[in-house]
Write a protein that holds these residues in place. Structure first.
Motif, PDB file in Angstrom:
ATOM      1  N   LEU A 215      -0.908 -13.530   1.193  1.00  0.00           N
ATOM      2  CA  LEU A 215       0.286 -13.239   0.383  1.00  0.00           C
ATOM      3  C   LEU A 215       1.304 -14.392   0.451  1.00  0.00           C
ATOM      4  CD1 LEU A 215       0.757  -9.390   0.967  1.00  0.00           C
ATOM      5  CD2 LEU A 215      -0.707 -10.574  -0.647  1.00  0.00           C
TER       6      LEU A 215
ATOM      7  N   PHE B  76       5.908  -9.491  -4.205  1.00  0.00           N
ATOM      8  CA  PHE B  76       6.689  -9.393  -2.966  1.00  0.00           C
ATOM      9  C   PHE B  76       7.457 -10.678  -2.660  1.00  0.00           C
ATOM     10  CE2 PHE B  76       3.147  -6.387  -1.903  1.00  0.00           C
ATOM     11  CZ  PHE B  76       3.924  -5.247  -1.718  1.00  0.00           C
TER      12      PHE B  76
ATOM     13  N   ALA C 162       5.300 -13.397   1.107  1.00  0.00           N
ATOM     14  CA  ALA C 162       5.536 -12.182   1.909  1.00  0.00           C
ATOM     15  C   ALA C 162       6.160 -12.481   3.266  1.00  0.00           C
ATOM     16  CB  ALA C 162       4.233 -11.402   2.080  1.00  0.00           C
ATOM     17  N   GLY C 163       6.775 -13.645   3.418  1.00  0.00           N
ATOM     18  CA  GLY C 163       7.531 -13.920   4.633  1.00  0.00           C
ATOM     19  C   GLY C 163       7.008 -15.099   5.416  1.00  0.00           C
TER      20      GLY C 163
ATOM     21  N   LYS D 182       0.079 -10.789  -6.569  1.00  0.00           N
ATOM     22  CA  LYS D 182       0.733  -9.813  -5.678  1.00  0.00           C
ATOM     23  C   LYS D 182       2.055 -10.255  -5.074  1.00  0.00           C
ATOM     24  CE  LYS D 182      -1.088  -6.834  -2.470  1.00  0.00           C
ATOM     25  NZ  LYS D 182      -2.062  -6.400  -1.452  1.00  0.00           N
TER      26      LYS D 182
ATOM     27  N   MET E 158      12.656  -2.459   1.050  1.00  0.00           N
ATOM     28  CA  MET E 158      12.454  -3.325  -0.120  1.00  0.00           C
ATOM     29  C   MET E 158      13.213  -2.720  -1.290  1.00  0.00           C
ATOM     30  SD  MET E 158       8.386  -3.903  -0.169  1.00  0.00           S
ATOM     31  CE  MET E 158       7.448  -3.730   1.343  1.00  0.00           C
TER      32      MET E 158
ATOM     33  N   ALA F 197       2.203 -16.307   2.821  1.00  0.00           N
ATOM     34  CA  ALA F 197       3.079 -16.380   4.007  1.00  0.00           C
ATOM     35  C   ALA F 197       3.316 -17.837   4.393  1.00  0.00           C
ATOM     36  CB  ALA F 197       2.443 -15.615   5.165  1.00  0.00           C
TER      37      ALA F 197
HETATM   38  N1  COA Z   1       2.594 -13.187   7.887  1.00  0.00           N
HETATM   39  C1  COA Z   1       1.282 -13.300   8.119  1.00  0.00           C
HETATM   40  N2  COA Z   1       0.335 -12.651   7.406  1.00  0.00           N
HETATM   41  C2  COA Z   1       0.775 -11.890   6.406  1.00  0.00           C
HETATM   42  C3  COA Z   1       2.136 -11.703   6.099  1.00  0.00           C
HETATM   43  C4  COA Z   1       3.067 -12.414   6.896  1.00  0.00           C
HETATM   44  N3  COA Z   1       4.383 -12.332   6.682  1.00  0.00           N
HETATM   45  N4  COA Z   1       2.250 -10.858   5.053  1.00  0.00           N
HETATM   46  C5  COA Z   1       0.984 -10.526   4.698  1.00  0.00           C
HETATM   47  N5  COA Z   1       0.105 -11.131   5.516  1.00  0.00           N
HETATM   48  C6  COA Z   1      -1.363 -11.041   5.483  1.00  0.00           C
HETATM   49  C7  COA Z   1      -1.844  -9.717   6.061  1.00  0.00           C
HETATM   50  O1  COA Z   1      -1.893  -9.788   7.503  1.00  0.00           O
HETATM   51  C8  COA Z   1      -3.212  -9.615   5.434  1.00  0.00           C
HETATM   52  O2  COA Z   1      -4.104 -10.495   6.108  1.00  0.00           O
HETATM   53  P1  COA Z   1      -5.601 -10.000   6.494  1.00  0.00           P
HETATM   54  O3  COA Z   1      -6.226  -9.694   5.155  1.00  0.00           O
HETATM   55  O4  COA Z   1      -6.180 -11.196   7.164  1.00  0.00           O
HETATM   56  O5  COA Z   1      -5.436  -8.789   7.358  1.00  0.00           O
HETATM   57  C9  COA Z   1      -2.989 -10.211   4.039  1.00  0.00           C
HETATM   58  O6  COA Z   1      -1.816 -11.025   4.145  1.00  0.00           O
HETATM   59  C10 COA Z   1      -2.748  -9.160   2.962  1.00  0.00           C
HETATM   60  O7  COA Z   1      -1.668  -8.345   3.378  1.00  0.00           O
HETATM   61  P2  COA Z   1      -1.760  -6.728   3.526  1.00  0.00           P
HETATM   62  O8  COA Z   1      -0.746  -6.315   4.542  1.00  0.00           O
HETATM   63  O9  COA Z   1      -3.175  -6.327   3.748  1.00  0.00           O
HETATM   64  O10 COA Z   1      -1.307  -6.309   2.042  1.00  0.00           O
HETATM   65  P3  COA Z   1      -0.648  -4.911   1.619  1.00  0.00           P
HETATM   66  O11 COA Z   1      -0.653  -4.911   0.142  1.00  0.00           O
HETATM   67  O12 COA Z   1      -1.279  -3.782   2.362  1.00  0.00           O
HETATM   68  O13 COA Z   1       0.886  -4.996   2.129  1.00  0.00           O
HETATM   69  C11 COA Z   1       3.005  -6.067   2.484  1.00  0.00           C
HETATM   70  C12 COA Z   1       1.756  -5.941   1.589  1.00  0.00           C
HETATM   71  C13 COA Z   1       3.832  -7.213   1.904  1.00  0.00           C
HETATM   72  C14 COA Z   1       3.809  -4.779   2.455  1.00  0.00           C
HETATM   73  C15 COA Z   1       2.562  -6.394   3.937  1.00  0.00           C
HETATM   74  O14 COA Z   1       1.660  -7.480   3.913  1.00  0.00           O
HETATM   75  C16 COA Z   1       3.691  -6.755   4.860  1.00  0.00           C
HETATM   76  O15 COA Z   1       4.436  -5.886   5.299  1.00  0.00           O
HETATM   77  N6  COA Z   1       3.843  -8.062   5.198  1.00  0.00           N
HETATM   78  C17 COA Z   1       4.812  -8.531   6.121  1.00  0.00           C
HETATM   79  C18 COA Z   1       6.176  -8.594   5.498  1.00  0.00           C
HETATM   80  C19 COA Z   1       7.197  -9.049   6.524  1.00  0.00           C
HETATM   81  O16 COA Z   1       7.521  -8.347   7.460  1.00  0.00           O
HETATM   82  N7  COA Z   1       7.729 -10.254   6.298  1.00  0.00           N
HETATM   83  C20 COA Z   1       8.764 -10.794   7.109  1.00  0.00           C
HETATM   84  C21 COA Z   1       8.208 -11.698   8.137  1.00  0.00           C
HETATM   85  S1  COA Z   1       9.513 -12.360   9.145  1.00  0.00           S
END
Ligand code: COA
Length: 260
Positions: A25, A108, A64-65, A60, A168, A27
């Motif tokens: 996503l 996101f 995502a951070g 998507k 969000m 990141a």
């Molecule tokens: N850092 C590292 N990896 C991240 C990430 C982040 N901030 N956000 C998403 N990913 C990764 C997930 O770990 C996953 O990896 P994997 O397939 O190897 O397990 C992949 O991206 C897809 O994300 P997933 O969580 O499976 O998608 P989702 O549609 O179920 O959820 C979110 C989407 C955005 C709600 C969720 O990914 C999330 O909460 N991300 C973190 C957001 C966050 O807290 N950001 C602030 C960081 S300081």
């Protein structure tokens, strides 16, 4: 220039810059931050490029951070350095770039992703965008300028609520708050941003860069807020709450914060 996590495309005087890690996503890890900086420096020094659109690859996410997997094992000193380096190297750099930068928020924009969008000169979002600063749910605080730029854009009360709830907001709310200037259907976002960029590139590049400087100078009266954010961000990395928050995310479970 060969980049791994960032794509650069050019159409006339407009560059389309994409964060390109869709499987994560988009990141922001260290390499992505460094590559964004390199690409931006390159585009800013290119006299043929007069505006930049920043987006995330894939349907998507914008971003995502910050990459949680990368910083989960950091201690206080590394945490503070992460925030300081990121702010200097990318977020402050974009805010003060002489070439206008529009964020095209497709999906996101969370944590460092929203902070990245907020560092751009203005934002356009797709109707499926979701924005927030979820850091406190991980036992940390925004560290890339989020505690400073969000209140400026949406007002203190709304910023406090967004930061404290870690929730969000949907695209319509972001528009109502003034966090984004326009909403578009997801498949029209890019064209809409190009249309805006084409209006911008008709204007004097020198005047545009001075206008950016002048607007920023008026709003950035206090540098100390950013320093306070870096210090507090670093302190979080020494807490049991941070260990629990990041471990829970990586183990795909809800955190149970000890409160210390
Ligand atoms: N850092 C590292 N990896 C991240 C990430 C982040 N901030 N956000 C998403 N990913 C990764 C997930 O770990 C996953 O990896 P994997 O397939 O190897 O397990 C992949 O991206 C897809 O994300 P997933 O969580 O499976 O998608 P989702 O549609 O179920 O959820 C979110 C989407 C955005 C709600 C969720 O990914 C999330 O909460 N991300 C973190 C957001 C966050 O807290 N950001 C602030 C960081 S300081």
């Amino acid at each position: 220039m060969k980049l791994k996590n960032v794509l650069v495309e050019e159409e006339g005087a407009v560059a389309l810059l994409s964060v390109n890690r869709p499987d994560k996503l988009n990141a922001l890890n260290r390499l992505t931050i460094q590559e964004l900086r390199m690409a931006l420096e390159d585009l800013d020094s290119d006299k043929g490029i007069r505006a930049i659109i920043l987006r995330g690859s894939g349907p998507k996410a914008f971003v995502a951070g910050a990459d949680i997997a990368e910083f989960a094992a950091y201690g206080e000193r590394e945490g503070r350095e992460l925030a300081r380096l990121g702010q200097e190297e990318l977020f402050d750099y974009i805010e003060n770039l002489g070439t206008p930068v529009i964020a095209a928020v497709n999906g996101f924009a969370l944590g460092g992703g929203l902070e990245l969008a907020m560092a751009c000169h203005f934002r356009v979002a797709s109707t499926n965008a979701k924005m927030g600063l979820p850091e406190v749910s991980l036992g940390v605080i925004p560290g890339y300028g989020g505690t400073q730029r969000l209140p400026l854009l949406v007002g203190k009360g709304r910023a406090m609520e967004m930061i404290m709830t870690a929730g969000m907001i949907p695209a319509e709310k972001a528009l109502e708050y003034g966090l984004v200037n326009h909403l578009c259907d997801p498949d029209e976002l890019e064209d809409f941003c190009f249309e805006l960029a084409r209006k911008i590139v008709k204007n004097s590049p020198v005047a545009l860069s001075y206008a950016i400087k002048a607007v920023n100078a008026g709003l950035r009266s206090s540098e100390s807020g950013y320093q306070a954010e870096i210090d507090a961000f670093g302190k979080c990395f020494g807490t049991a709450d941070f260990r629990e928050g990041t471990t829970a995310f990586l183990e795909k479970r809800k955190p149970d914060f000890p409160g210390s």
